[in-house]
Design a protein around this motif. Structure first.
Motif, PDB file in Angstrom:
ATOM      1  N   GLN A 185      32.912 -46.261   3.162  1.00  0.00           N
ATOM      2  CA  GLN A 185      32.324 -46.625   2.017  1.00  0.00           C
ATOM      3  C   GLN A 185      30.907 -45.513   2.630  1.00  0.00           C
ATOM      4  N   PRO A 186      30.673 -45.558   1.651  1.00  0.00           N
ATOM      5  CA  PRO A 186      28.727 -45.820   2.641  1.00  0.00           C
ATOM      6  C   PRO A 186      28.141 -46.444   3.095  1.00  0.00           C
ATOM      7  N   ALA A 187      28.423 -46.283   4.486  1.00  0.00           N
ATOM      8  CA  ALA A 187      27.495 -47.725   5.546  1.00  0.00           C
ATOM      9  C   ALA A 187      25.630 -47.483   5.048  1.00  0.00           C
ATOM     10  N   TYR A 188      25.244 -48.592   6.206  1.00  0.00           N
ATOM     11  CA  TYR A 188      24.254 -48.023   7.599  1.00  0.00           C
ATOM     12  C   TYR A 188      24.753 -48.295   9.050  1.00  0.00           C
ATOM     13  N   LEU A 189      24.390 -46.274   8.985  1.00  0.00           N
ATOM     14  CA  LEU A 189      24.773 -47.028  10.798  1.00  0.00           C
ATOM     15  C   LEU A 189      23.116 -45.963  11.163  1.00  0.00           C
ATOM     16  N   ARG A 190      22.678 -46.880  12.319  1.00  0.00           N
ATOM     17  CA  ARG A 190      21.579 -46.615  12.410  1.00  0.00           C
ATOM     18  C   ARG A 190      22.285 -45.544  14.787  1.00  0.00           C
TER      19      ARG A 190
END
Lengths: 320, 320
Positions: free
Chosen positions: A104-109
């Motif tokens: 799924q779309p995720a938080y990537l930093r």
């Protein structure tokens, strides 16, 4: 409850980042718990002892589909063995992007800085959250560890600024003295078994053409960063025997153990067999003498050793 | 000079994000130039006409190793054909992470929001940079487009807040009227050839077990978002013929074309053959009537259609 963890064979950044990010998420309303994927090294144990806090617990077996946050790593070879069954919803990292995918779309930093701690400080500032004393010292320690107090070529201006920002909050008046105490703790290896020494800061890297998995090679790259290289080379025979065993156990094409002299900023790498010797010659132009290859000032696995091996194993070039 | 571009068959977000991110980077001291990977759709052409600005140029052939920034996509199937030879140094995206890798640590910024524009606004605010009028209208338009003015289930609170923040800067007093004008422009398809209609918002997705590439299936999923579905179904025979041709040209396992009625928030999907009919039945439990499958309120390809197909094609489940 989101499980937050760093890489296998955790170092100070992997442990610190899990603790700090889990607390940051919790403060932001996302329930999170820090874990570790292995034993602490002596440096990290020193840092937690200084702070009077416990290590995060070992990650338990997670049910497929469990939500997880990765810090300080993203490649499956450096993570929990059933990563592909888990739901990676967040990643904070400063390494190149490997084989990670998300369902799924995720938080990537990701940012190309010297340490996950530097990025975590940025997340605090962006969220307008004050940095707590414990978190400040964890992030500070991680940055000093990952950059060898700015000696490593991975160091960026953002890492220097983060240390300048964090040291007063952490109550560390003399940063150099604190860094040296960390490095001394890390170097106090005592009678640690040779295999433990090898695996303490050890990562497996796939090299070659990912489109042709059957042609890829897997290499184990260990690093011992120390202020006392003489101690390590005093145990050279034992370490070579451990490398031989780990190579067989992990089904690797090759294994290297770089002994990094922190204070002199040099790397002498233990070379197991003719396979590794050939690699040293062809990838670095360095001859091996007495099972030791002098890699000179190449003290960063991430920035100097791995990129050279990637270029060497890249499709179209001859392989070992 | 960093080349910044969105996905193939660009939509308003892909074009807007390339323009806005290139300008943001330039303001931050990173020289960047926006490009596009294909023709504008009618909605995007309307937005740029309203602003009186030119479309970014088509991406020229880039030399291997050139630095690029991806916006609004990350999977190679949706990008420039020689992506694997290029050096991806930055990504700003709101999709799941696909097969992207980087050769060096990079700047990656992914969040599960409805639009890249929402994330780009956040980058301005974090950098304490004022939002320029043109950029405000580009981001606003992209968010209204991607979320169908908050009708899509991909909409998040951050998207709503971004629109509320951007509309006054952009000088858009009546957001609903502006959104309807955008959707009307998008729906004014005139005598556009059927294959162009099919390919206007069209993405190829790999499904199955990435560890066994030879068993994977590739499906082409087109969407026509319109306020005038009767016009599209009036050209059903032509569109089915175009789907048949595209399926052969692109060497796909199947092709679907979803006709999304923006105002009624419904999706009726054109079904080419028994292969696609079987998928509609087994993945969605929907029977096809007269080559049309009524997918009801599943109006988001990203959030509702693709996840169902991924689950269906996941390893261990029967495949078409």
């Amino acid at each position: 409850m989101l499980a937050v963890f760093g890489h296998l064979n955790p170092d100070t950044d992997a442990i610190s980042a899990a603790l700090v990010y889990a607390r940051l998420l919790t403060r932001q309303g996302v329930e999170a718990q820090a874990y570790r994927l292995g034993d602490l090294n002596f440096e990290t144990a020193f840092v937690l002892r200084e702070l009077g806090i416990d290590a995060p617990p070992l990650l338990p077996q997670l049910a497929p589909g469990s939500a997880v946050a990765l810090v300080d790593h993203n490649e499956s070879a450096q993570s929990v063995s059933n990563l592909s069954e888990l739901d990676v919803t967040r990643v904070v990292d400063h390494h190149k992007l490997g084989d990670l995918t998300t369902s799924q779309p995720a938080y990537l930093r990701f940012e190309p800085v010297g340490c996950t701690g530097t990025l975590l400080l940025k997340l605090h500032l962006e969220a307008h959250l004050p940095v707590e004393v414990t978190d400040a010292k964890l992030m500070l320690s991680a940055i000093l560890s990952d950059t060898l107090h700015f000696r490593s070529p991975t160091t960026t201006q953002a890492d220097r600024e983060a240390v300048a920002f964090l040291a007063p909050i952490a109550g560390v008046a003399d940063v150099e003295a604190y860094a040296l105490a960390m490095f001394a703790a890390k170097s106090d290896l005592g009678d640690t078994p040779a295999e433990t020494l090898l695996r303490m800061d050890y990562k497996v890297f796939p090299f070659g053409d990912a489109a042709q998995p059957q042609t890829m090679q897997r290499w184990g790259l260990g690093v011992i960063e120390t202020t006392n290289p003489a101690y390590v080379f005093g145990r050279q025979a034992e370490l070579l025997a451990a490398m031989d065993q780990v190579k067989a156990e992990d089904g690797l094409n090759g294994v290297l153990l770089s002994v990094v002299d922190i204070l002199n900023e040099s790397n002498r790498t233990l070379v197991l067999s003719a396979t590794e010797e050939k690699l040293m010659r062809e990838a670095f132009g360095v001859e091996t003498v007495g099972q030791v290859a002098d890699l000179g000032a190449r003290i960063s696995r991430k920035k100097q050793v791995v990129p050279a091996l990637e270029a060497y194993f890249a499709p179209g070039t001859p392989s070992v």
